[in-house]
Design a protein around this motif. Sequence first.
Motif, mmCIF file in Angstrom:
data_model
loop_
_atom_site.group_PDB
_atom_site.id
_atom_site.type_symbol
_atom_site.label_atom_id
_atom_site.label_comp_id
_atom_site.label_asym_id
_atom_site.label_seq_id
_atom_site.Cartn_x
_atom_site.Cartn_y
_atom_site.Cartn_z
ATOM 1 N N SER A 28 71.129 68.681 -7.515
ATOM 2 C CA SER A 28 72.238 69.609 -7.768
ATOM 3 C C SER A 28 72.287 70.077 -9.225
ATOM 4 O O SER A 28 72.507 71.257 -9.508
ATOM 5 N N THR A 29 72.037 69.149 -10.170
ATOM 6 C CA THR A 29 72.044 69.579 -11.577
ATOM 7 C C THR A 29 70.843 70.470 -11.878
ATOM 8 O O THR A 29 70.929 71.404 -12.667
ATOM 9 N N GLY A 30 69.731 70.176 -11.221
ATOM 10 C CA GLY A 30 68.537 71.001 -11.397
ATOM 11 C C GLY A 30 68.791 72.426 -10.926
ATOM 12 O O GLY A 30 68.406 73.400 -11.578
ATOM 13 N N LEU A 33 71.076 74.212 -13.346
ATOM 14 C CA LEU A 33 70.356 74.547 -14.570
ATOM 15 C C LEU A 33 69.445 75.758 -14.349
ATOM 16 O O LEU A 33 69.425 76.690 -15.159
ATOM 17 N N THR A 51 78.013 70.156 -20.967
ATOM 18 C CA THR A 51 78.782 69.078 -21.609
ATOM 19 C C THR A 51 80.272 69.170 -21.260
ATOM 20 O O THR A 51 80.990 68.190 -21.335
ATOM 21 N N THR A 52 80.725 70.363 -20.873
ATOM 22 C CA THR A 52 82.123 70.490 -20.446
ATOM 23 C C THR A 52 82.302 69.949 -19.032
ATOM 24 O O THR A 52 83.252 69.230 -18.747
ATOM 25 N N ARG A 53 81.337 70.289 -18.180
ATOM 26 C CA ARG A 53 81.444 69.900 -16.770
ATOM 27 C C ARG A 53 81.134 68.428 -16.521
ATOM 28 O O ARG A 53 81.720 67.787 -15.668
ATOM 29 N N PHE A 54 80.135 67.912 -17.271
ATOM 30 C CA PHE A 54 79.646 66.561 -16.971
ATOM 31 C C PHE A 54 79.945 65.580 -18.083
ATOM 32 O O PHE A 54 80.129 65.953 -19.240
ATOM 33 N N ASP A 55 79.924 64.330 -17.704
ATOM 34 C CA ASP A 55 80.049 63.231 -18.656
ATOM 35 C C ASP A 55 78.684 63.074 -19.335
ATOM 36 O O ASP A 55 77.832 62.313 -18.886
ATOM 37 N N LEU A 56 78.492 63.820 -20.396
ATOM 38 C CA LEU A 56 77.133 63.981 -20.943
ATOM 39 C C LEU A 56 77.206 64.286 -22.437
ATOM 40 O O LEU A 56 78.002 65.122 -22.873
ATOM 41 N N THR A 60 71.413 63.949 -25.046
ATOM 42 C CA THR A 60 70.834 63.707 -23.717
ATOM 43 C C THR A 60 70.588 65.040 -23.019
ATOM 44 O O THR A 60 69.546 65.256 -22.398
ATOM 45 N N PHE A 61 71.560 65.954 -23.147
ATOM 46 C CA PHE A 61 71.370 67.262 -22.530
ATOM 47 C C PHE A 61 70.103 67.919 -23.060
ATOM 48 O O PHE A 61 69.272 68.421 -22.309
ATOM 49 N N ASP A 64 66.877 66.283 -21.760
ATOM 50 C CA ASP A 64 66.635 66.575 -20.340
ATOM 51 C C ASP A 64 66.337 68.058 -20.109
ATOM 52 O O ASP A 64 65.531 68.424 -19.259
#
Lengths: 87, 448
Positions: A28-30, A33, A51-56, A60-61, A64
């Motif tokens: 889903s993240t792929g 993106l 970074t707003t949507r995910f705990d990230l 790291t972003f 990845d």
Amino acid sequence: MKIIKEIKISDNGFVFNSNTGDSFSLNSTGLELIQLISQEKEIEEIKEVFTTRFDLDELTFEKDFYEFCSLLKLHGIIARESTSEFN
Amino acid sequence: MTMEKSTYEKPVINKITAGVPSKFGLPVKPKYIAAIDGIAVSALIEKYGSPLFVFSEKTIKTTYADARRAFETRYPKVQFAWSYKTNYLDAICSVFHDEGAWAEVVSGFEFEKALALGVNGSQILFNGPEKSVEDLTLAINHNACIHIDHFDELYLLIELTRKLDKTARVAIRVNMDTGIYPMWDRFGFNYENGEAWNAINRIMLAEKLDLTGLHTHIGTYIMATTAYAVAAAKLANLYMAIHRKFNYWLKYLDLGGGFASKNTLKGSYMPGSETCPSFDEYAEAISNALISSEIPHENLPALFLETGRALIDDAGYLLTTVLANKRLSTGRRSMVIDAGVNLLFTSFWYNLGVYTSNPGSDQVEETTIYGPLCMNIDVVRDAINFPHVKTGDQLVIERVGAYNVTQWMQFITYRPNVVLITSNGNAHVIRRKENLETIKKQESKIEK
């Protein structure tokens, strides 16, 4: 960074390259993106979304993101940059 | 009101390859190991460091009880001897000795270790091709069972027992064709060509050699139980031949070890946990061959067993930490962990089971797992479908109890702590992590 025109991306994470016949699956993240990349958004903009949507965290972003892009390049999904440019 | 953030999963893209479908069917949720005997992996690493070997006394005892049950319910007299070379950490050997196992050693060093642990010399089986005059003298003085490997050793024993004016308890190791490949004929005396029979005759003529048993050890990781039946039948033939010629009953037949553990050998199509025979299957083959031989029931010898791998492999774990994720030039995923082939000798022949310590990601990708050594050979798994993990994530490698903590190398880095979780659930360090002092105290510089 531009996704080549032969690439078709379905809404459920299936990618087809009509040039080579290769197909790919995304998580889903792929999928999220690759959709942002296909809209030709810049990394800063995408980082903001993620970074707003995910705990990230940002690092790291970044790590990845570039790994994902290198795989897109390897699979011939995004166009290679000009050969004069060192990459 | 602040919006709660969604859980992040690393973005991945996988090429779909048409062709042969996976033999394991649809992907299942990857297995993970969060705790060992009730102690969290994270707590163990926090307290004792990473990498870390962890042994479970509970598993050792359960496995040993299973092996005993399998044999003792099928054969009247059974004695296990703990194979020191498989794992000779004092605390591990002690668990086996406390459960009633004798010691099976293959060097003077192992013999001394068994004595130091309080094992009575008469309960030590001394195997192997390397026994010096000093080793044999020690063994004779402690009334151990010396398993003779070759004629030079036999004649050395005749000479030594005369010199010491003492009787040595001996057995011969017999090698034989049991229908498996490779046939181990480098150890012991051959059955088929009559060499074993010649050795027996020479021993029976020697005044100070007391032939007490016959030993064989047909190979390692033997998955064919029928091979053990053949071996037991051939030893039974020799046993009866000795009785007929000398009117003498030996005390024991030692079928050695070589039982497979549940690890998966490289190149195997199916996982070892599915294909390896159980103790019951080995026991059935061996006991049945002995009981149905021409040995009268009242004269059945004791059955000695020296299985090591199958008794300890499952009880050992190696905890390790992810150092890095990398993409190889081909785009292939790889990972570097802090435990390598220096600690995992068995990774050269097994596809070891590597697992995460938390449920984590469902996304798996074929991965090569490298150890931390700056050496190209340091590959823990060359191909494993593995979930995506982050630097610092803790992993568990299972079934590493046999051979790794004896064949490990002090190479490039120190050897780590080894912990035993006792049956009551407490963890104890049973071998301390090495440091610079450990290494330096063995060395000397040349003073100029």
